[in-house]
Structures are given as structure tokens and as C-alpha cells.
Design an enzyme around this catalytic site. Structure first.
Site, mmCIF file in Angstrom:
data_model
loop_
_atom_site.group_PDB
_atom_site.id
_atom_site.type_symbol
_atom_site.label_atom_id
_atom_site.label_comp_id
_atom_site.label_asym_id
_atom_site.label_seq_id
_atom_site.Cartn_x
_atom_site.Cartn_y
_atom_site.Cartn_z
ATOM 1 N N ASP A 135 -42.387 -8.574 37.200
ATOM 2 C CA ASP A 135 -41.684 -7.903 36.200
ATOM 3 C C ASP A 135 -40.304 -7.340 36.679
ATOM 4 O O ASP A 135 -39.945 -7.540 37.698
ATOM 5 C CB ASP A 135 -42.309 -6.691 35.696
ATOM 6 C CG ASP A 135 -42.589 -5.800 36.946
ATOM 7 O OD1 ASP A 135 -43.682 -5.748 37.461
ATOM 8 O OD2 ASP A 135 -42.076 -5.075 37.337
ATOM 9 N N ASP A 176 -38.867 -4.350 36.803
ATOM 10 C CA ASP A 176 -39.083 -2.706 36.765
ATOM 11 C C ASP A 176 -38.357 -2.324 35.689
ATOM 12 O O ASP A 176 -37.857 -3.152 34.623
ATOM 13 C CB ASP A 176 -38.598 -2.268 38.048
ATOM 14 C CG ASP A 176 -39.313 -0.956 38.222
ATOM 15 O OD1 ASP A 176 -40.523 -0.789 38.286
ATOM 16 O OD2 ASP A 176 -38.516 -0.257 39.107
HETATM 17 N N1 LIG Z 1 -42.528 -2.888 38.940
HETATM 18 C C1 LIG Z 1 -43.441 -2.366 39.929
HETATM 19 N N2 LIG Z 1 -43.347 -1.130 40.358
HETATM 20 C C2 LIG Z 1 -44.294 -1.076 41.236
HETATM 21 N N3 LIG Z 1 -45.365 -1.908 41.677
HETATM 22 C C3 LIG Z 1 -45.499 -2.903 40.900
HETATM 23 N N4 LIG Z 1 -46.246 -4.224 41.074
HETATM 24 C C4 LIG Z 1 -45.896 -4.927 40.219
HETATM 25 N N5 LIG Z 1 -44.759 -4.558 39.386
HETATM 26 C C5 LIG Z 1 -44.529 -3.356 39.876
#
Ligand SMILES: Nc1ncnc2[nH]cnc12
Ligand SMILES: CSC[C@H]1O[C@H](OP(=O)(O)O)[C@H](O)[C@@H]1O
Length: 294
Positions: A212, A214
Site C-alpha cells: 500500500d 500508506d
Molecule cells: N502502511 C503500513 N504501515 C505499517 N505497516 C505496514 N504493513 C503493510 N503496510 C503497512
């Protein structure tokens, strides 16, 4: 000190990777550690001639959250199982537009923002300070890159993984700040794992699979577990391909790592032999036995 090594590949599987295919002579067995319970039984097997030990980091069924992982038991028990090289496989969020979901990043640096974890095997009675300037193994990193060849993976060599405490994902302000700090990906598990692997003189490399963007990303209001899982399912097959390909490469690691991971304790122990706590010496017999036995 012997300059040769019988390589044993350890795989720590993160979110989405709870077992691996293609192993022969498979047996799941609990390995006991003076540091407590590991996340799960270890899966012992072979890929070709190469001995492999697999551990699902959060346990099968994903039962243990990042802050409750017993990182010391996991690494100590891997050391007791003869593991010389650890490939950590992890799901991460991306902090960069040019690292979209699906990208694999062979990270080589960490910023450790965790605050609720035990971070060292050493403590009162036996004090040691190892170098973490280069927290990952370049030889194992080379092997990961070679293992990705031919697998249709967008893979990037090098990057900084911000390790947050979690379990909640970041706030927008935090996510923007980590970008300003120059971090590339974010996750919750590679520390203190990498620090403990270094103290245990085990080579460590992390293949971080972007799931992703974030929450900093304009098209991406918030991270959700659904989103992460959808990408993970796509990535897990590729991760298994990397594991299969890396095993014969690690079997060539018969000389000690020249980067020094496997001799990290050589000049690290501060406590003079007569001041060492015998109970600590015993507890650290696997992690530091090589230097304590002299
Ligand atoms: N955006 C994210 N922040 C922290 N850990 C994750 N693991 C997968 N995506 C994450
Ligand atoms: C399911 S998203 C959050 C979770 O996934 C990552 O774990 P791992 O590194 O074991 O793949 C992340 O660090 C979080 O623990």
C-alpha cells in the site's frame, strides 16, 4: 576461529507467508529457548540439498501482533537450529510514489521508532555493543537480487525501512514526517529482529513487499487491512519463488561472510571475563557461545 561455515537458511515469513512450498523432508518442531516461546513451531526441511528452517513470524493463523512478538526467542531458537542466514519477508507500506504496491524492496537500512520491545540479548552481567552501521548483509542481499531474476518481480536494491511500533497504522503527520526523513518503506517488524540477528552473528536480509502507499498518498486516504491482504495474496506466490531460488545460492555461502555479520561479537563484549554473570553466560550459550567459550 574457523573460517568455514555450513550454511542453513532461515526464512521468517511475514503477513501472508505462513508456509512455504517445495520443501522436502518436512517436519514442524518446537525449538525451546531460554528467552521463552517462539512464534510457532519451526518448519524444518530442505530445498534441494540446502537445509531450510521456516518460521511464520506471527504464527500460523496470524495470532501475534508486532509488539508481542518474542523476537529474542525467535532469533535464539533459529541460532540453536544452526541458521547462518536469515531472509526476512515482510509486508510494508510505501513512502515513495515510485515504489508502488507489488514492488519488492531489498532494504539495507532501518530507522527504529519502536519503543515497547526488548532489543538486546545482552543486559546487566554481560554487556555488549555490536555495530549496526550496516544492518543487513550485502552477500545475502546479492543472493536475493539474483533469486528475483526471471520471476517477473519489480525489485529495487536498497532502501530505508521505518519500523513503527503499531499496531495502528501511522497518522498523516507521521507518514509525511517519515517521507521528509528520507525513509522509503514502513512496517512494524524488522526491528529489533535485525538487531538481534546481528547480536547472534546471523546474516540478515529483508525483502519488503509493498502492499500500500500508506496514508500520505493523495489517492489513498487510509491504509486498510483489506487492501493490504489483497496485494499480499498476489505477492505471496512471488515471495515463494524467491525462497525457492535463493536456497541453492545460500548453499554456496560456505566461507564466513566478508561483511562481518558472522563475527559481529568479535570485539563487542565489554564485561571482563571475571565479572560476567554465569547465569547470563549460560543463557547466551547459543547466541554468543563462539566468543564466550574461549
Ligand atoms: N502502511 C503500513 N504501515 C505499517 N505497516 C505496514 N504493513 C503493510 N503496510 C503497512
Ligand atoms: C497486515 S499489515 C500490518 C502487518 O504486516 C507487516 O508484518 P510483517 O512484516 O510480518 O509482514 C507489518 O509490519 C505489520 O505487522
Amino acid at each position: 576461529m574457523s573460517s568455514s561455515n555450513k550454511p542453513v537458511l532461515g526464512i521468517i515469513g511475514g503477513s501472508g507467508l505462513y508456509q512455504i512450498d517445495g520443501l522436502t523432508d518436512v517436519s514442524w518442531r518446537r525449538v525451546s529457548s531460554p528467552f521463552g516461546e517462539t512464534s510457532d513451531e519451526f518448519c524444518f526441511g530442505r530445498i534441494g540439498d540446502q537445509p531450510v528452517v521456516f518460521l511464520p513470524r506471527h504464527g500460523r493463523g496470524h495470532k501475534i501482533p508486532p509488539s508481542e512478538l518474542n523476537f529474542r526467542a525467535n532469533i535464539d531458537a533459529l541460532k540453536r537450529s544452526g541458521v547462518t542466514d536469515i531472509l526476512s519477508v515482510s509486508a510494508v507500506g510505501s513512502l515513495r510514489e515510485d515504489l508502488p504496491p507489488g514492488t519488492f524492496v531489498v532494504v539495507d537500512q532501518f530507522v527504529d521508532r519502536t519503543f515497547a520491545r526488548v532489543k538486546s540479548f545482552f543486559s546487566a552481567g554481560l554487556v555488549a555493543h555490536v555495530s549496526m552501521a550496516k544492518p543487513t548483509c550485502s552477500r545475502l542481499g546479492d543472493a536475493v537480487m539474483a533469486a528475483c531474476e526471471g520471476l517477473d518481480i519489480k525489485v529495487v536494491r536498497g532502501g530505508t525501512y521505518l519500523v513503527m511500533e503499531g499496531p495502528q497504522f501511522s497518522t498523516l503527520a507521521e507518514s509525511k514526517m517519515y517521507r521528509q526523513w528520507g525513509c522509503d518503506v514502513i512496517g512494524m517488524t524488522n526491528m529489533p529482529e535485525a538487531k538481534l540477528a546481528r547480536e547472534a552473528e546471523i546474516c540478515y536480509a529483508s525483502v519488503s513487499m509493498v502492499t500500500d502507499f500508506d496514508c500520505w498518498h493523495p489517492d489513498h486516504d487510509a491504509v486498510t487491512v483489506d487492501q493490504v491482504i489483497a496485494v499480499l495474496l498476489g505477492n505471496a506466490g512471488k515471495a515463494r519463488g524467491v525462497v525457492k531460488n535463493i536456497a541453492p545460492l545460500v548453499s554456496q555461502h560456505t566461507a564466513l561472510c566478508r561483511a562481518g555479520c558472522q563475527t559481529a561479537l568479535e570485539h563487542a563484549i565489554m564485561t571482563s571475563p571475571d565479572a560476567r554473570d554465569p547465569a547470563m553466560v549460560e543463557k547466551l550459550s547459543a547466541v554468543a557461545g563462539r566468543v564466550l567459550k574461549r
